[in-house]
Design an enzyme around this catalytic site. Structure first.
Site, mmCIF file in Angstrom:
data_model
loop_
_atom_site.group_PDB
_atom_site.id
_atom_site.type_symbol
_atom_site.label_atom_id
_atom_site.label_comp_id
_atom_site.label_asym_id
_atom_site.label_seq_id
_atom_site.Cartn_x
_atom_site.Cartn_y
_atom_site.Cartn_z
ATOM 1 N NE ARG A 169 -1.818 -0.607 3.859
ATOM 2 C CZ ARG A 169 -1.835 0.512 4.560
ATOM 3 N NH1 ARG A 169 -2.665 1.490 4.261
ATOM 4 N NH2 ARG A 169 -1.034 0.683 5.597
ATOM 5 N NE ARG A 173 -2.568 10.866 6.237
ATOM 6 C CZ ARG A 173 -1.586 10.954 7.112
ATOM 7 N NH1 ARG A 173 -0.944 12.093 7.288
ATOM 8 N NH2 ARG A 173 -1.253 9.903 7.818
ATOM 9 N NE ARG A 246 19.526 -3.612 1.420
ATOM 10 C CZ ARG A 246 20.597 -3.335 0.691
ATOM 11 N NH1 ARG A 246 21.374 -4.302 0.234
ATOM 12 N NH2 ARG A 246 20.910 -2.076 0.412
ATOM 13 N NE ARG A 277 15.394 6.671 7.986
ATOM 14 C CZ ARG A 277 14.585 6.321 8.969
ATOM 15 N NH1 ARG A 277 13.322 6.698 8.943
ATOM 16 N NH2 ARG A 277 15.018 5.610 9.979
ATOM 17 C CD GLU A 297 18.520 5.068 8.842
ATOM 18 O OE1 GLU A 297 18.285 5.741 9.871
ATOM 19 O OE2 GLU A 297 17.630 4.498 8.201
ATOM 20 C CE1 TYR A 345 11.136 -2.414 11.398
ATOM 21 C CE2 TYR A 345 8.742 -2.392 11.481
ATOM 22 C CZ TYR A 345 9.951 -1.779 11.714
ATOM 23 O OH TYR A 345 9.987 -0.528 12.279
ATOM 24 C CG ASP A 347 6.307 -0.466 13.840
ATOM 25 O OD1 ASP A 347 7.488 -0.120 13.671
ATOM 26 O OD2 ASP A 347 5.396 -0.176 13.049
HETATM 27 P P1 FDA Z 1 16.151 -6.248 19.600
HETATM 28 O O1 FDA Z 1 16.980 -6.513 18.404
HETATM 29 O O2 FDA Z 1 15.935 -4.830 19.975
HETATM 30 O O3 FDA Z 1 16.764 -7.006 20.865
HETATM 31 C C1 FDA Z 1 17.378 -8.287 20.783
HETATM 32 C C2 FDA Z 1 18.541 -8.292 21.748
HETATM 33 O O4 FDA Z 1 19.092 -9.604 21.829
HETATM 34 C C3 FDA Z 1 19.670 -7.373 21.304
HETATM 35 O O5 FDA Z 1 20.016 -6.499 22.344
HETATM 36 C C4 FDA Z 1 20.808 -8.329 20.959
HETATM 37 O O6 FDA Z 1 22.093 -7.783 21.200
HETATM 38 C C5 FDA Z 1 20.495 -9.494 21.893
HETATM 39 N N1 FDA Z 1 21.064 -10.773 21.432
HETATM 40 C C6 FDA Z 1 20.988 -11.315 20.191
HETATM 41 N N2 FDA Z 1 21.609 -12.498 20.150
HETATM 42 C C7 FDA Z 1 22.084 -12.737 21.405
HETATM 43 C C8 FDA Z 1 22.839 -13.793 21.979
HETATM 44 N N3 FDA Z 1 23.220 -14.857 21.275
HETATM 45 N N4 FDA Z 1 23.175 -13.708 23.295
HETATM 46 C C9 FDA Z 1 22.817 -12.630 24.052
HETATM 47 N N5 FDA Z 1 22.107 -11.591 23.529
HETATM 48 C C10 FDA Z 1 21.740 -11.643 22.229
HETATM 49 N N6 FDA Z 1 9.678 0.385 15.774
HETATM 50 C C11 FDA Z 1 8.778 1.365 16.037
HETATM 51 O O7 FDA Z 1 7.747 1.098 16.654
HETATM 52 N N7 FDA Z 1 9.026 2.660 15.637
HETATM 53 C C12 FDA Z 1 10.150 3.018 14.951
HETATM 54 O O8 FDA Z 1 10.331 4.186 14.604
HETATM 55 C C13 FDA Z 1 11.107 1.988 14.669
HETATM 56 N N8 FDA Z 1 12.252 2.282 14.015
HETATM 57 C C14 FDA Z 1 13.117 1.272 13.665
HETATM 58 C C15 FDA Z 1 14.255 1.572 12.914
HETATM 59 C C16 FDA Z 1 15.109 0.543 12.519
HETATM 60 C C17 FDA Z 1 16.328 0.877 11.710
HETATM 61 C C18 FDA Z 1 14.820 -0.802 12.871
HETATM 62 C C19 FDA Z 1 15.692 -1.938 12.394
HETATM 63 C C20 FDA Z 1 13.711 -1.099 13.641
HETATM 64 C C21 FDA Z 1 12.849 -0.069 14.034
HETATM 65 N N9 FDA Z 1 11.744 -0.331 14.828
HETATM 66 C C22 FDA Z 1 10.834 0.671 15.094
HETATM 67 C C23 FDA Z 1 11.493 -1.695 15.341
HETATM 68 C C24 FDA Z 1 12.080 -1.898 16.762
HETATM 69 O O9 FDA Z 1 13.476 -1.726 16.705
HETATM 70 C C25 FDA Z 1 11.712 -3.313 17.243
HETATM 71 O O10 FDA Z 1 10.329 -3.403 17.421
HETATM 72 C C26 FDA Z 1 12.392 -3.713 18.572
HETATM 73 O O11 FDA Z 1 13.752 -3.419 18.588
HETATM 74 C C27 FDA Z 1 12.217 -5.194 18.782
HETATM 75 O O12 FDA Z 1 12.755 -5.577 20.037
HETATM 76 P P2 FDA Z 1 13.395 -7.034 20.209
HETATM 77 O O13 FDA Z 1 13.652 -7.207 21.656
HETATM 78 O O14 FDA Z 1 12.560 -8.046 19.498
HETATM 79 O O15 FDA Z 1 14.758 -6.985 19.358
#
Ligand code: FDA
Length: 363
Positions: A169, A173, A246, A277, A297, A345, A347
């Site tokens: 989508r 607007r 990516r 960005r 970025e 992905y 949020d």
């Molecule tokens: P997250 O990746 O944050 O945490 C996982 C943790 O596990 C990390 O700290 C990692 O180091 C750890 N880990 C991994 N393997 C391990 C291992 N073997 N041993 C020990 N630790 C380990 N959402 C939103 O609502 N608004 C927004 O504006 C954005 N913007 C955004 C920008 C970008 C560039 C990205 C990539 C993502 C967003 N998001 C977002 C999404 C948001 O980042 C996401 O919802 C959360 O980070 C998810 O949290 P998690 O705990 O699932 O993962």
């Protein structure tokens, strides 16, 4: 001994740890990085919170989730209104009457709609690729100036080679409204995201700098139940192959000025600028500091071992994930959750919804 061992201190791990403690159980978090918070983590410089792993704006329409986060921290009234920069011409996003007025000088919604509809009809039948899909949704002018080169920078390939499904989508607007999100609630934690994370982790034991996959033997018997939020393929030592992502590279600069670009998020939609960005962090919190920090970025090809940002949910990777998922479902004392373990992905609000629903099942 603890009741739960949580691998990863991202939002998923932190909300879960808080809930486990609230329900009278114990847990230990181990975190590979040298800080907590996962991708929400901010580095503070001269009073400015720098979103180290990409700009994060909290937005949700779920009142339960909004009330949940507001227990821990107050949110400001930041509204995301990014600006697109196409070869020095500035356009408001998302596509709205301000964008159309700048593009064509249209003054009424009817005129703008007529213009877009005339350009959309260029494509007949099912779109064969992302280019055809985008044109069928918003017409040629918006596609050429605001979508094509930006998307090509993001994915590192031509829009003609990208599958149509990437863009499902493209909201258009017909009002003068630059609010990027349609959600009911939106904002940035007052004092930054770390404040939210520290409040969630109050009273929780965390070991940072510990990669579970390296120290598995030392930790696996510390709790009868493990919640793993790292990449699912890494848990299985990539035995079926790597899931692809990516990636992003960030370059942050300090400027001796109060206001560098006048907006938190500027998208560069042409190839003449190599980054996608630029983020001026202070604007997320209406900062008044005499200096400013701006992060460019760059979208990059991911190689194993680098930070994983966006999953590539094409057929090949979806099938590989399904095979890992089958292994995961056979585990008796390990649950997988969060964006990396589910190769999706999410949020932030969706992550909280998922943890709260998991808590209802396991606690
Ligand atoms: P997250 O990746 O944050 O945490 C996982 C943790 O596990 C990390 O700290 C990692 O180091 C750890 N880990 C991994 N393997 C391990 C291992 N073997 N041993 C020990 N630790 C380990 N959402 C939103 O609502 N608004 C927004 O504006 C954005 N913007 C955004 C920008 C970008 C560039 C990205 C990539 C993502 C967003 N998001 C977002 C999404 C948001 O980042 C996401 O919802 C959360 O980070 C998810 O949290 P998690 O705990 O699932 O993962």
């Amino acid at each position: 001994m603890y009741d739960y061992l949580i691998v990863g201190s991202g939002l998923f791990g932190c909300v879960l740890a808080h809930e486990i403690k609230k329900h009278g159980k114990s847990c230990l978090i181990i975190e590979r990085r040298n800080h907590v918070g996962g991708n929400l983590y901010c580095e503070e410089k001269e009073g400015i919170h720098i979103h180290k792993y990409g700009a994060h704006i909290f937005h949700t329409s779920n009142k339960i989730v909004w009330n949940y986060v507001n227990q821990f921290v107050e949110f400001n009234n930041y509204i995301n209104s990014p600006v697109a920069n196409y070869k020095g011409e500035l356009y408001n996003l998302p596509f709205n009457m301000n964008t159309f007025y700048k593009l064509w000088g249209n003054v009424t919604p009817k005129e703008a709609e007529k213009k877009i509809n005339a350009q959309r009809t260029v494509i007949h039948g099912e779109p064969k690729n992302l280019e055809e899909q985008a044109i069928s949704l918003v017409g040629t002018d918006i596609y050429m100036k605001l979508i094509k080169e930006y998307t090509e920078k993001q994915w590192g390939r031509s829009c003609k080679e990208l599958p149509a499904f990437i863009i499902k989508r493209l909201p258009v607007r017909y009002t003068f409204d630059n609010n990027y999100f349609n959600d009911r609630y939106q904002g940035i934690p007052v004092g930054g995201y770390n404040k939210l994370i520290y409040a969630l982790l109050d009273g929780i034991e965390v070991h940072t700098g510990v990669d579970y996959n390296i120290y598995r033997n030392e930790y696996k018997n510390m709790a009868p139940m493990i919640i793993y939020t790292g990449p699912i393929d890494s848990y299985y030592n990539y035995q079926l192959g790597n899931l692809e992502y990516r990636s992003l590279a960030f370059k942050t600069e300090r400027f001796e000025e109060v206001n560098h670009q006048g907006v938190a998020v500027m998208n560069y939609t042409a190839w003449d600028v190599p980054y996608t960005r630029s983020i001026e962090h202070k604007h997320f919190e209406f900062g008044k500091q005499p200096v400013t920090y701006v992060t460019k970025e760059y979208s990059t090809e991911w190689v194993p071992g680098e930070e994983a940002y966006y999953p590539v949910n094409d057929m090949k990777n979806s099938q590989l994930y399904a095979r890992y998922r089958t292994l995961a479902e056979k585990e008796r004392n390990v649950l997988f959750g969060g964006r990396l373990a589910e190769y999706t992905y999410y949020d932030m609000d969706e992550v909280i919804e998922q943890v709260l629903s998991l808590v209802n099942k396991i606690l």
